[in-house]
Design a protein around this motif. Structure first.
Motif, mmCIF file in Angstrom:
data_model
loop_
_atom_site.group_PDB
_atom_site.id
_atom_site.type_symbol
_atom_site.label_atom_id
_atom_site.label_comp_id
_atom_site.label_asym_id
_atom_site.label_seq_id
_atom_site.Cartn_x
_atom_site.Cartn_y
_atom_site.Cartn_z
ATOM 1 N N ARG A 49 19.094 13.970 24.202
ATOM 2 C CA ARG A 49 17.841 14.458 23.620
ATOM 3 C C ARG A 49 18.016 15.838 22.992
ATOM 4 N N GLU A 50 18.852 16.676 23.615
ATOM 5 C CA GLU A 50 19.118 17.985 23.034
ATOM 6 C C GLU A 50 19.819 17.848 21.684
ATOM 7 N N LEU A 51 20.766 16.935 21.599
ATOM 8 C CA LEU A 51 21.464 16.718 20.321
ATOM 9 C C LEU A 51 20.534 16.109 19.272
ATOM 10 N N ILE A 52 19.676 15.200 19.695
ATOM 11 C CA ILE A 52 18.713 14.599 18.760
ATOM 12 C C ILE A 52 17.770 15.672 18.221
ATOM 13 N N ALA A 53 17.335 16.588 19.091
ATOM 14 C CA ALA A 53 16.448 17.668 18.658
ATOM 15 C C ALA A 53 17.115 18.563 17.619
ATOM 16 N N ARG A 54 18.446 18.544 17.585
ATOM 17 C CA ARG A 54 19.188 19.338 16.613
ATOM 18 C C ARG A 54 19.519 18.558 15.348
ATOM 19 N N GLY A 55 18.977 17.360 15.240
ATOM 20 C CA GLY A 55 19.134 16.588 14.013
ATOM 21 C C GLY A 55 20.194 15.509 14.036
ATOM 22 N N HIS A 56 20.823 15.269 15.187
ATOM 23 C CA HIS A 56 21.871 14.257 15.301
ATOM 24 C C HIS A 56 21.295 12.916 15.764
ATOM 25 N N ARG A 57 22.102 11.889 15.671
ATOM 26 C CA ARG A 57 21.782 10.578 16.254
ATOM 27 C C ARG A 57 22.654 10.377 17.484
ATOM 28 N N VAL A 58 22.104 9.681 18.483
ATOM 29 C CA VAL A 58 22.851 9.413 19.710
ATOM 30 C C VAL A 58 22.605 7.972 20.131
ATOM 31 N N THR A 59 23.703 7.223 20.305
ATOM 32 C CA THR A 59 23.614 5.814 20.670
ATOM 33 C C THR A 59 24.383 5.562 21.965
ATOM 34 N N PHE A 60 23.722 4.928 22.912
ATOM 35 C CA PHE A 60 24.328 4.565 24.194
ATOM 36 C C PHE A 60 24.949 3.183 24.049
ATOM 37 N N VAL A 61 26.240 3.050 24.378
ATOM 38 C CA VAL A 61 26.970 1.792 24.214
ATOM 39 C C VAL A 61 27.231 1.213 25.603
ATOM 40 N N ASN A 62 26.568 0.084 25.926
ATOM 41 C CA ASN A 62 26.741 -0.450 27.275
ATOM 42 C C ASN A 62 26.135 -1.849 27.371
ATOM 43 N N MET A 63 26.123 -2.372 28.600
ATOM 44 C CA MET A 63 25.608 -3.715 28.878
ATOM 45 C C MET A 63 24.085 -3.752 28.756
ATOM 46 N N SER A 64 23.543 -4.956 28.593
ATOM 47 C CA SER A 64 22.117 -5.114 28.316
ATOM 48 C C SER A 64 21.229 -4.626 29.453
ATOM 49 N N ASP A 65 21.731 -4.635 30.694
ATOM 50 C CA ASP A 65 20.907 -4.245 31.830
ATOM 51 C C ASP A 65 20.478 -2.782 31.805
ATOM 52 N N VAL A 66 21.142 -1.944 31.040
ATOM 53 C CA VAL A 66 20.756 -0.530 31.002
ATOM 54 C C VAL A 66 20.078 -0.153 29.685
ATOM 55 N N GLU A 67 19.804 -1.144 28.844
ATOM 56 C CA GLU A 67 19.190 -0.831 27.548
ATOM 57 C C GLU A 67 17.829 -0.172 27.715
ATOM 58 N N ALA A 68 16.981 -0.728 28.575
ATOM 59 C CA ALA A 68 15.641 -0.169 28.749
ATOM 60 C C ALA A 68 15.710 1.272 29.246
ATOM 61 N N GLN A 69 16.615 1.533 30.170
ATOM 62 C CA GLN A 69 16.740 2.887 30.708
ATOM 63 C C GLN A 69 17.259 3.852 29.651
ATOM 64 N N ALA A 70 18.234 3.412 28.858
ATOM 65 C CA ALA A 70 18.772 4.276 27.809
ATOM 66 C C ALA A 70 17.706 4.589 26.764
ATOM 67 N N ARG A 71 16.945 3.569 26.384
ATOM 68 C CA ARG A 71 15.890 3.795 25.383
ATOM 69 C C ARG A 71 14.783 4.674 25.955
ATOM 70 N N ALA A 72 14.494 4.542 27.268
ATOM 71 C CA ALA A 72 13.504 5.415 27.886
ATOM 72 C C ALA A 72 13.956 6.875 27.868
ATOM 73 N N GLU A 73 15.268 7.086 27.832
ATOM 74 C CA GLU A 73 15.809 8.439 27.713
ATOM 75 C C GLU A 73 15.735 8.960 26.277
ATOM 76 N N GLY A 74 15.300 8.098 25.363
ATOM 77 C CA GLY A 74 15.162 8.504 23.966
ATOM 78 C C GLY A 74 16.371 8.226 23.109
ATOM 79 N N LEU A 75 17.306 7.376 23.590
ATOM 80 C CA LEU A 75 18.552 7.106 22.888
ATOM 81 C C LEU A 75 18.509 5.759 22.183
ATOM 82 N N GLU A 76 19.281 5.646 21.127
ATOM 83 C CA GLU A 76 19.509 4.343 20.518
ATOM 84 C C GLU A 76 20.458 3.549 21.417
ATOM 85 N N PHE A 77 20.610 2.257 21.128
ATOM 86 C CA PHE A 77 21.414 1.435 22.025
ATOM 87 C C PHE A 77 22.235 0.423 21.243
ATOM 88 N N ALA A 78 23.500 0.266 21.654
ATOM 89 C CA ALA A 78 24.391 -0.758 21.105
ATOM 90 C C ALA A 78 24.865 -1.616 22.278
#
Length: 417
Positions: free
Chosen positions: A22-51
């Motif tokens: 979130r700190e990096l996103i606030a500075r204008g960057h993109r951040v994507t979490f790369v992992n299994m489907s079971d953590v997608e909801a949690q990663a997106r709740a943190e404000g991250l994109e997901f692959a």
């Protein structure tokens, strides 16, 4: 820049990455979490994109079952189970992360230090990466014991020899994981790692420990930085019955999200605190049902989740399994720690708490209500623990936290490009 995150699929690692992301996103960057489907909801709740990766090897629901099984184990049994789980996720990262990263357009990786495949994937793709130490730093030194032991620091030849033997045991335990990485590197024409440090970034290694909590270090690379806890917003949205606080000294207890099935330990916590002039808040994370809560001694405030940092800020003691995030939250507020380590790196974290003078520890295998009550009484009565915890809070404040970590990442990645 577009950053990708390679991390273990557990909350203790996802939350710090979420704050950093979130700190990096606030500075204008993109951040994507790369992992299994079971953590997608949690990663997106943190404000991250997901692959998403691992749809066949780690289908939906498999993570929850694995964590339930893990919660039923202690000691070496839990460690062996964890290693096999890590081997599976490492295989997933090696086999599927490169294509997902390319498709997402990720340019730089942020790799958890406990996932050695991340750096190899970055090398294979020809992109820079930064190592993030969300757990205990794994950088080796002769005087620093292996990360799964309760041993204390020492530079004498006996302790150095003991540590060397411990690291050989650690290498043997971790061999199922390192073998996966070695096979991947061979297939991709990458040189074999000579030692675990070869999997760490040469650009930057960022640890969310404050320097004052770690054992004395003499051989850390110039790329290593103690930034202190990676935290974002203060509250976590959890409801809490604040009206039940009665003004007595507050003891906050938690076993985190992985060891929350240890009902006997919760019962021991309650029994120990029932004999003190203190009030216990116990966050059981689903480990206790209604009957289990009613069976607790005394009248503790037992909740599924608590707004941890807010409750800790009002506490006199934090009673914990010595998970790093909970220990860091306690010391951030200058609250002494009563550590009851169960498995993994928890004994090593408890050893650092003792070393700092900011708390005490009692191995779970030696836990009784009487022994725990005695240790808690000492923490409440002896002001030295609170003074040392306050010094740790100063160290955390000076370390820079999430903002400094983001500053370092931006600097080294721009200079690398």
């Amino acid at each position: 820049m577009h950053f990708g995150i390679i991390s273990p699929p557990v909350s203790g690692h996802i939350h710090p990455f979420g704050a950093l992301g979130r700190e990096l996103i606030a500075r204008g960057h993109r951040v994507t979490f790369v992992n299994m489907s079971d953590v997608e909801a949690q990663a997106r709740a943190e404000g991250l994109e997901f692959a998403r990766i691992g749809e066949e090897s780690h289908p939906a629901g498999s993570l929850a079952e694995s964590l339930r099984e893990l919660g039923r184990r202690r000691g070496l049994a839990a460690l062996r189970f964890t290693i096999q789980a890590i081997r599976g996720t490492t295989e997933m990262v090696c086999e599927e992360a490169p294509l997902a990263i390319e498709r997402a357009g990720i340019e730089t990786l942020l790799v958890d230090q406990t996932e050695p495949a991340g750096g190899s994937v970055a090398e294979h793709l020809g992109m820079p990466f930064v190592t993030i130490c969300n757990a205990l730093p794994l950088n080796r030194e002769a005087g620093v014991p292996p990360p799964f032991t309760p041993w204390c620091y020492g530079t004498g030849w006996v302790r150095r020899a003991r540590n060397a033997l411990g690291y050989r045991v650690y290498e043997s335990i971790m061999s199922p994981v390192t073998d996966v990485v070695a096979r991947f590197r061979k297939r991709q024409g990458l040189p074999r790692h000579r030692n675990p440090e070869d999997s760490f970034s040469t650009l930057a290694q960022i640890s969310q420990m404050p320097k004052a909590l770690d054992f004395p270090r003499r051989e850390l690379p110039s790329a290593f930085h103690y930034t202190g806890p990676l935290r974002g917003r203060h509250g976590d949205g959890s409801e809490f019955p604040w009206e039940r606080l009665n003004g007595r000294p507050l003891i906050y207890a938690s076993l985190g999200t992985l060891q929350h099935s240890q009902k006997g330990i919760f019962q021991c916590f309650a029994e120990a605190c029932a004999g003190l002039d203190a009030q216990l808040v116990l966050a059981h994370c689903g480990g206790l049902d209604v009957a289990g809560i009613h069976s607790l001694a005394g009248d503790p405030i037992a909740v599924h989740y608590a707004p941890q940092r807010e409750v800790i800020s009002k506490s006199k003691i934090v009673l914990t399994h010595a998970g790093l995030n909970t220990v860091l939250d306690a010391l951030s507020f200058g609250v002494p720690v009563m550590a009851v380590p169960i498995t993994y790196e928890q004994p090593a974290i408890a050893a650092r708490v003792r070393w700092s003078g900011a708390g005490r520890s009692l191995p779970s295998g030696e836990l009784t209500a009487a022994r725990l009550r005695e240790n808690l009484s000492l923490l409440l009565k002896d002001p030295a623990y609170a003074r040392n915890a306050a010094l740790m809070a100063d160290s955390v404040q000076c370390a820079g936290g999430t903002r400094r970590a983001a500053d370092i990442i931006e600097r080294v990645c721009r200079s690398d490009n």
